[in-house]
Each structure stands twice: as C-alpha cells, then as structure tokens.
Design an enzyme around this catalytic site. Structure first.
Site, PDB file in Angstrom:
ATOM      1  N   VAL A  62       0.850  -1.100  -0.275  1.00  0.00           N
ATOM      2  CA  VAL A  62       0.015  -0.190   0.168  1.00  0.00           C
ATOM      3  C   VAL A  62       0.893   1.460  -0.050  1.00  0.00           C
ATOM      4  CG1 VAL A  62      -2.067  -1.026   0.988  1.00  0.00           C
ATOM      5  CG2 VAL A  62      -0.175  -0.009   2.557  1.00  0.00           C
ATOM      6  N   GLU A  63       0.540   2.285  -0.421  1.00  0.00           N
ATOM      7  CA  GLU A  63       1.087   3.706  -0.587  1.00  0.00           C
ATOM      8  C   GLU A  63       2.003   3.949   0.603  1.00  0.00           C
ATOM      9  OE1 GLU A  63      -0.979   6.783  -2.661  1.00  0.00           O
ATOM     10  OE2 GLU A  63      -2.599   5.624  -2.626  1.00  0.00           O
ATOM     11  N   GLU A  64       1.354   3.747   1.609  1.00  0.00           N
ATOM     12  CA  GLU A  64       2.301   4.229   2.960  1.00  0.00           C
ATOM     13  C   GLU A  64       3.219   3.270   3.393  1.00  0.00           C
ATOM     14  OE1 GLU A  64      -0.943   3.221   2.875  1.00  0.00           O
ATOM     15  OE2 GLU A  64      -1.779   2.526   4.622  1.00  0.00           O
TER      16      GLU A  64
ATOM     17  N   ASN B 128       0.452  11.725  -4.927  1.00  0.00           N
ATOM     18  CA  ASN B 128       1.015  11.285  -3.563  1.00  0.00           C
ATOM     19  C   ASN B 128       2.617  11.020  -3.902  1.00  0.00           C
ATOM     20  OD1 ASN B 128      -1.450  11.575  -2.348  1.00  0.00           O
ATOM     21  ND2 ASN B 128      -1.790   9.371  -2.319  1.00  0.00           N
TER      22      ASN B 128
END
Lengths: 286, 323, 286, 323
Positions: A62-64, B128
């Site tokens: 996931v992105e984080e 992002n």
C-alpha cells in the site's frame, strides 16, 4: 446501513454495485503475483476478499509503505494506515520505497478506482465539470493512481457502469491509460515500456484492451447484465469480444465477509445502488 | 538532454544552495534541549506565507495538535503539500490558513470546493508519490529527480514536472523539482529532548521531509531519555540536527490514531463532516480550537478522559510498535 | 612498535609525524560543529582525540552511516565499522544517508588525508607516478574524499610535510580543492557554492587559503619547525601569513591517549618518522 | 539541459526497462523456500562476465564465504563495484576472477598493482559515495541521478559521470548513471527462508543493492522463522521478493567481524598481507579456498573451534544489535 446478504425473498441475494465490483475483482486476483493497491476503500477490499477466501499468500503493498501485510479481520472502520491493516507485514517502509518497488517492475498489478475513464483506459480522479481553474466539482486528486497506473505492469481499474463514467473525453486526465492509443505513446512520455491498463471492472461488466489499437473491449458480463444494458451506460462504444465471458455472481459467503470482516458497518461498500438477484442463477430478482 | 515539455503549474523553486546557506546559518549542531510548547513552536517556526509539509494525515499519526495551533494563531497564506492527506486540508482551509495546495490526495468536500470556487484556494496538481519523491529529491540536496510517471497526463500539464531526454539512454524521462519546504510537522511516537525521533510503523516520508525542510517541528507522544536513543541507534527515524523544536503532545494526532497507542475517534469526524455539509465549520473551529487555549485544554474539556481511555482500549495491537 | 611517550632523555617527548599531525588537528576541532570523517585512520583518530580530551559532545558521521557515535575506548585494531566505534550513536544509517546530510549543508567540516596536494588544495589519493593507465604505484582511490571535499562547508586535509606531497602538479586530481583557483571554479563544475579546503595540516605546519586567489597560505608552525624547513619540503611556494601562529606541541596526555586508547598497538600511528622534542619548549631534542 | 562534459570511463549502461523486463520474467513473487548451499547459489547465480556488487567489506560483515566460493568455482571476468572495500578486491583478483573494478576505495597492494601493470585488471574511477549513489539510482528505477560532487576532478574524467545544466535552476550539476548489477552479495545477521533479511548496525547500501541487482544472494548468520519477521516488520532490511537465494553461513564474514556476534581474526589478515608481499597468494588460496570443499570445512579444519570461540568472545557489544 447494510442489508442482509440473503435478501427479502427466499433464495435471493442483495448487494450494492460496489460490492458486486469488489467480488468481480476478487475473482481475478492471482496468488502468485504482487499487487499495488491504492489507499483504503473498494480496491483494497477486493484484494482482501480474495486473500481472505482463496489466495491467503497473495502479496501486496500500500502507498504508505506496508509490504505484504496479513491484516486482522474485522478491520477498523478507518483502516487507512492503521495497525490492524498493516499487521504482520514483512516490512514497514515508506511511500518512496514502495513506489520504487513499482518503478523496478516488481508490481505485477496495480489496483485502483476511477471517476471517469475513456476508451484508451485513461482516467480521471481530479474534477468533473467546468474547467481546471473553475471546476464544478473538485475531487481528491490522483492520490497514488498516477504512479501505480504508470509503473505497475498491468492496471486493474474499477468504476461504475454509468454513462457519465465511460466518456468520450475526460474532464481531466489524472492518470494514464494508453494515452492516444498510438504505438509507443506511453514510452514517448517517459513511462516504462510494456505497461498499461489491463482490465476495467464494473458491477455489470469486465473490459480488456486490444493489443494493437489499445481500445477498450468488452470481454465479460455479470449474470444479470445484458450487452445492450452495458452499452447503454457508456458514451463511447467499446470493442466487443467474439465470445463474452459470463462472470460469476457474488456469493453469500463473499458478501458476508465483506460486511462482517472487511468493511464492518458498510462505511464504503453500502453507499451504492442496491440490486437483488437470484442466488442460484445470478439473474435479477428485483 | 532537451526539455521536450514542461508543466505549467506553479512550484516552489528548488534552491539547493539557498537551503544549504540556511542550514549553515540557522541549524543548531549541538545537542541542546529543544522542548518548547506548541504555542511557542508554531509562533516561532511557522510564518504567514510559509510552505508547510507534514507527515501522514489527520486519520493516522498526523500532527493534528499542531494543525489546531496553526489555526488558533491564525496563520495565513500557507502553501500545503497535500500528499496522502484526508480532512486535514479542509480543516486548515476552513481555518483560513491556506492559499495554495500541492495536491496528491485530499478529502475534497464542501470546504475545498467552496474555497476553489471563490478563488481563495489555488490547487496545483501532483500525486502522492510525486510529492513524496520531490521531498526525496530535497533530502538528497539536489535540484530535481528523474522519474517514470506523470508524463502524458493533464496532471503533468498542471504540475511543475518536465519531460526530458535522458542523456544516458536517449529515452524519455520525467523530472520533478526538489521540494524544500519552509516548515515540516511530524508527529512521532518517541523523541528525546535533542530531537532524535522515532516513528514506529509504516509511514509516508517523515525522514525525507525532516531533512529538506528549513524548520522542523516534532510533536511526540512521549519524550524519552537520550541514552535510550543511543541504546538502539537503528530505531532512530530522524537524527537531532534536523530538528528545531520538540513538542510533548500525548494524543497529538487526535482525532486520528497513533498506531500501537490509540485508535481514532470516529464521532469526531462525523462532527466535522456534518459541520462541512451544514456550512458550520466556524462553529466547529470555535468549539475545538479557538475557545481552547491549548491541546491539553481541548483534551481535558472537549474530549475527556473517558473518551481517551476508550481510544486507548480500541488499539489492540502493540506488536511491532512497542514489542 | 610504539615508543613510550616520555622519551629516552628526561623531559623529552617522542612521537611520530602522524601523531603530531593528529594532535594539531585535535587542537582545532570545534565542539559545536559537525564533522564528516573519512574512514578509519589518522583523520578519525584526530577527531576522537579531541572528543576524548576536551570536546566530548562533538558530533561526527562516518561514511558507513553511523551518526554521532560515542566509541568505546580502547578501540579494536580493525575499527572500521566495528561495533565499538559505532557504539551509542544516535542513529545507524547508510552511506547514501550521511552523504545526503553533507549534500544538505549539515556537515561543517570534512576531515581527511591526502597523498599529494597542490597550491589550490586539490588532492590525490589515486596513483603516484606514470599515467592513469600505467601508474607506477596505484593507491586505494578517493574513497569518500571526493564527496566530503565537495559537500562539506570546510575541508581539513592532513598530509606529510614532504616535497613529494606539496606538488606543482598532481599526478591525479582525485578530489577537488579550489580547482584552478579562479572565482566560481567549483560552482562551474556543479559543486555547492561557498565550500572548499580550509586547512592543510602536517606534522610541521598549518596552512589556510587566500579568500581571493585561493592559494595556499602558511599560517602556523609547530614549535620545532622553521619557515625555511617547511618551504624546503614543498615544491611550490605558498603565501605566508604576516604573523605565523606558533602551534602547540603534542602533550604527554595526548600521546598516551592515542597509544593506549585510540590506536592501541600503533597500527596506524607508529608507522611514521619519529622525532623527539623537549616537553617544555617543544623544540627538537633529537 | 545541455551536457557540458562527459567522463570517458567505461560503465555498465543503465537500462531501467531492461531491468524491469528481467524482473517481470525471472523474479519469484511467491513466498517460497530459497535456502540453498553456497555452492549451488554461486553456481546458479554468478556467471563469468557478471557485474558483481556486495555490501560492506571483508573487514566487517562482508560476504566473505561467498567470495571464497566464487574463487573456488573459478569464476572469471567479473566486474566489481569496490566501494568502501578492503583486501576483498585483492583476494578476488588474486583468485583470477576479476577483469574490471569500479573503484571507490580498496586496499591496493602488490596484487592490484601487479594486475594493473600486467594489463589484467582495468580500473574505472568513482568514489565510495558515487558508487553507493549509483545503486540508489538503480533502486529508484531511473537511468541516472543528479548530484553535487565528482565535477572538476580527474576522477570525473575517468568515470562515466556527466556535467549538465539543471533545467530548473540553470546551475550546473553532475549526473551519474544508475547501476543495475547482475549479482548482489549481502551478508546479514538474520534472514527467513523466504529471503526477508535483517541487517543490524550501520551499513553501506545493502537495501539499494538488493533492489537493483538482477540476482541477489543473501548469506546469513542465522535463519529465523517467517513469523518472527512478521512480528517486527520494521526490522526488515530487505523484503523477500528481491532475494533469489538464502545461504546459511555462520561466521560468513570470516576473517572479518559481524558486529554484535564476533570480532575479526587479525592473524588471518597478516597471513594474507604476507602472502601478497611474498607473491605467495596462490599458496594462500590453496590453503584457505581450493583445498577446502566448503566454508564449513574451512571453519572446521583451518580456523578451528578455539579461534571461533575467541572471535565470539572478542565481540563484547550486543547492545543495539540484539538488545
């Protein structure tokens, strides 16, 4: 409020369009591939459904920065980056780190959602109506979709089967599909070669892309959906496969897992259009 | 190595040598005590017009108490890096603090839509990853980095990216300008008085951001002994010399969670969501920010020990964070 | 084998040229600055001597990523990256990480050693004699010296006071000083502005650089050294300060710490040229 | 964005898309058992002519048992990245395995000098940092990175760096080509059977190297349970999908130390140093490598339990590594 999986009438199932799409995607998740899943929400729910039911070993980032976690079900309602969704990952890293994993070609599939999509799989998540400087309705932005759609080998895009979603011309191209569809279009703007959208999935249908022209092609229909119905909910006319696959309907088990474990309270999944189908045939029973 | 195309978005011009000169003249190299109050930290280190970056978001480990202090001090004309954010941007826009946002992702409800329509808020497009990558570029002390995305999209057109020919392969590659924010806000699990900070769990880009921002405010759930930092050097996320201020802020990410310590307060978000829809964010801000002198007073009078205890209980995972 | 700090004759001190240089450098270490020290060896010994005796809080990084350690004395003989030299750091990171700290301007001083140096402070650590493709004697290479000398604000360079060290023309410019000495020379090749060599330190002397012409300038002499003696050991003639500083001699305490705690066994420091001086005056007693 | 000057050094051409295609076709995505012997790992994953990178050096946490296996299998024509190395390059050159070296720093004694003079060994100039940075570029999947050093020196001239004008600031900046090695060798403290690896202590660039190398061999002091990895995700240095082979190698960095576990064998280095000076490295290699079938046999017959015990005793620090 979520409705019970087993509908009002005996032998029927009720679910939302989002739940149907989640199940369709879950059916095509491959356990021996790596996935890059955008933020929390329906794309992640689809992967988690597959992982929970039949592909326990599937890896995703996931992105984080969580790498290959094994989330604790039921998940909390605000699951974004929370401890239960990152549980028992093999590594806790950062956004630049997982984006680099994708840049290096380790991510087989990107999995994300779009507000609007065009015939070449380009998509919008920025604004609808008006102009960039004076939008009618502004949305959250591409988030991680641009890097995912650019750098993963194959992109899976979920959206709704609505005319305003499948458009001739995007209000804004937030993230790339095959751009203008010409050979080498992605490479000419610096994107890694051999990448691009692979499937577009809605509650009613599944689409692929032609290897030559890069145009979207209808390849599957939900049991309750018709060709005419799907085409009526698209501004542009897609290519149509010689043989349309008949997709599976969501099962009671799948719906129960979504509602009880993955999205308890229906925070994301219950906010859609409800439909009721015959549990045995998948045909509309509404 | 021709520039083939350039986005037209405004961007904070990268100036590596200017940043270096700032570091030379302003950053403390000694191990000194940097603990001050949130009031002092924001007053001293956040100025009107500053470019402000922060790690994570108001849902998870965001510097929420610092957001509220910025609103309380009525800071104006800030430029935010909104990567992987949530209602935090709306909150700061509702507070009247923001004039520009570099967008990765943000909750975009009535507050944002109204501000954009009325011309009070200028948005610039990135993603992002592109914003995190611009911070990585900043953290390496270079003016830009090449990367493999953004190209071909309207996002590129509304950004400050460039499409160039790579002099090594002859192929095309995008460039993004390094980001050197004026201020970084990072909420962490543990920090010593010198600013050696530990973040537990996955994150967005706390270290990159702390490295390339001129002024760095850390808010921390817990202040630990410097000797504890030195006993486990590998757990340090941010070394002391990047940090200007250390603010002790238990429940500093309220209403969000801090993984391993406490869960989020869902009711609070529903209250903010309702305020947005009903155009009553001024009342929300009066209740939660302006009528309260500090984060501590807000926790005591508005949240209450019972809710804080519930938030603590709702976090059942300590493994990997504290064990 | 190391000799005793107190020499054969009463009231004298014996030490090597390397030990003298280490002490000279230790005398100019500032506790409120950050240092980037190249590998193990004499440059690091100089910093550790200052840290041990009078600047306990001084911060430094080493190439392999330890940030502000508090080493355990005595150090092991092969101290490079070993646990005792990284002990109680505030952070254990990586080479790219500390190089980035330097790129960002956090490192006030770089501290390193050179085989050969020219009048603009450019220096060689690659080969001596012959040509690049056919060197007479090949050395280890720049190591981290290039990034340190380019990116730290001020560079401290140690070498020996020998004619073959202070040369008109380097056999190879491994790392940059002021290049050709013209204004903006470093900036024109991409180096950060406002940086450059600050001091050159030998057993006999200390040099600075002219702010305008960037030429090396003699600014200090060891108690036992003479202007003529130093100039005789240089191929080029440096500028000479109006008032030459009289440097301090190594103390018995300093020499004991080097030999017993920092370089036990004299692995690095005993392999030089020995000299004996009067402990009170620092004048040569040999 | 003109290229103002280019070094003339030969370099492995960066090919991000070629690397991606290799990854797509050859790297295992599943969690499978990758434990094999050093003999199998080197035989399968190191080919004549390969570009080989490794982390740290033969003094501290270097993959020394893999070096010896490479020599034992008489690999030829390797191209080494010698950043922050020590006598390891001399050892591999003495073994006849190396034809080119990218130099950051290496011990350069009689073996290297002789090989260079006889034209058997080609050196190319970089620096420790430049080689680590080229690996960082590789790990980001880009063709090059800009940086602020190398320029103006003979090192630049003998490297593959370029001096360019930065299109954002108009100022000058150097570029270095990304490095995508064929093989990475990394010795670690702990690893599970899937390849999730933990390095304790400061290091050079183990992660960057593992990310951008086509074939990655991990040698590990200890094999731990996958569940142990998942209990502390923040301690993972290298995630599994970058890794091709896991070799169980206690004392794998012998004669060097592995911090937290054992100190170095100084006598062994004196033996190698003497062999170099006396031109007897063939005898040294016969004794320590060719006459031994494996690392385990060498430990048993040449090193002995008594010396291993002394090496363990000489490491008195566990704090920060295992505590």
């Amino acid at each position: 409020m979520s409705e019970p999986a087993v509908g009002k009438a005996e032998g029927t199932l009720s679910f939302t369009d989002i739940e149907a799409t989640i199940c369709h995607i879950a059916h095509i998740i491959e356990e021996d591939k790596l996935y890059f899943v955008q933020m929390a929400g329906a794309p992640l729910f689809a992967l988690l459904l597959a992982k929970r039911l039949r592909a326990p070993g599937v890896g995703y980032v996931v992105e984080e920065g969580a790498v290959a976690p094994n989330p604790i079900f039921p998940l909390p309602r605000m699951m974004l980056g929370a401890s239960r969704s990152h549980y028992r990952a093999v590594a806790w890293t950062s956004m630049n780190m997982v984006d680099a994993h994708a840049a290096l070609g380790f991510m087989d599939y990107g999995l994300l959602a779009a507000l609007q999509i065009d015939q070449f799989g380009n998509f919008n998540s920025t604004f609808i109506g008006g102009t960039y400087d004076h939008p009618e309705r502004r949305f959250g932005g591409p988030g991680g979709a641009n890097e995912i759609a650019s750098q993963c080998w194959r992109t899976l895009i979920m959206t709704k089967q609505q005319k305003r979603k499948f458009v001739h011309k995007l209000d804004f191209m937030s993230s790339p599909g095959y751009l203008d569809g010409t050979p080498g279009a992605r490479e000419r703007v610096g994107l890694p070669s051999g990448t691009g959208p692979y499937r577009v999935i809605t509650e009613d249908a599944m689409f692929g892309f032609d290897d030559e022209t890069r145009q979207m092609r209808l390849i599957g229909l939900a049991p309750w959906a018709t060709l005419e119905g799907v085409l009526a909910e698209m501004e542009f006319e897609p290519l149509i496969a010689d043989k349309l696959e008949r997709m599976k309907a969501p099962s009671e088990e799948e719906l129960n897992i979504i509602r009880a474990e993955i999205d308890p309270g229906g925070f994301s999944t219950s906010r859609g259009k409800w439909m009721t189908v015959d549990a045995a045939t998948g045909l509309r029973a509404g | 190595m021709t520039v083939i195309a350039s986005g037209k978005g405004e961007f904070l011009p990268p100036d590596p040598d200017g940043f270096r000169a700032y570091v030379r003249d302003h950053k403390e190299r000694r191990l000194v005590n940097k603990v001050i109050t949130a009031q002092e930290a924001v007053s001293r280190y956040v100025s009107d017009g500053d470019y402000v970056a922060y790690d994570q978001n108001i849902a998870v480990r965001g510097p929420a108490s610092l957001f509220r202090e910025i609103i309380r001090q009525r800071k104006r004309d800030l430029w935010l890096a909104a990567k992987f954010t949530w209602t935090d941007v709306s909150l700061l826009v509702a507070g009247g603090c923001v004039s520009r946002v570099d967008v990765g992702w943000m909750e975009s409800g009535p507050v944002i839509n109204r501000a954009v329509k009325e011309g009070r808020l200028k948005l610039i497009e990135w993603s992002n990853g592109a914003l995190a990558y611009r911070l990585l570029a900043g953290s390496l002390g270079v003016p830009y980095l090449p990367m493999r995305y953004l190209g071909g999209t309207d996002t590129f057109e509304q950004s400050g990216a460039k499409l160039t020919e790579d002099p090594y392969t002859g192929r095309r590659v995008c460039l993004v300008p390094a980001l050197y924010p004026d201020v970084a806000l990072v909420h962490v699990h543990q920090c010593d008085v010198h600013g050696n900070a530990r973040v537990f769990g996955a994150g967005v880009s706390p270290l990159e951001m702390a490295m390339c921002s001129k002024k760095v405010i850390i808010s921390t759930e817990e202040i630990i002994e410097p000797e504890e930092i030195r006993r486990q050097p590998q757990r340090t996320t941010i070394p002391y010399y990047f940090v200007d201020a250390v603010v002790h802020a238990p429940f500093g990410s309220y209403p969000g969670s801090t993984p391993g310590l406490y869960g989020a307060d869902l009711e609070h978000w529903l209250e903010f969501a309702a305020a947005q829809v009903q155009n009553k964010t001024d009342e929300y801000l009066e209740k939660w920010v302006h009528s309260m002198a500090s984060h501590e007073e807000m926790l005591e009078k508005r949240v209450g020990e019972q809710k804080l205890a519930m938030m603590r209980q709702s976090e059942t995972v300590r493994e990997g964070y504290y064990e």
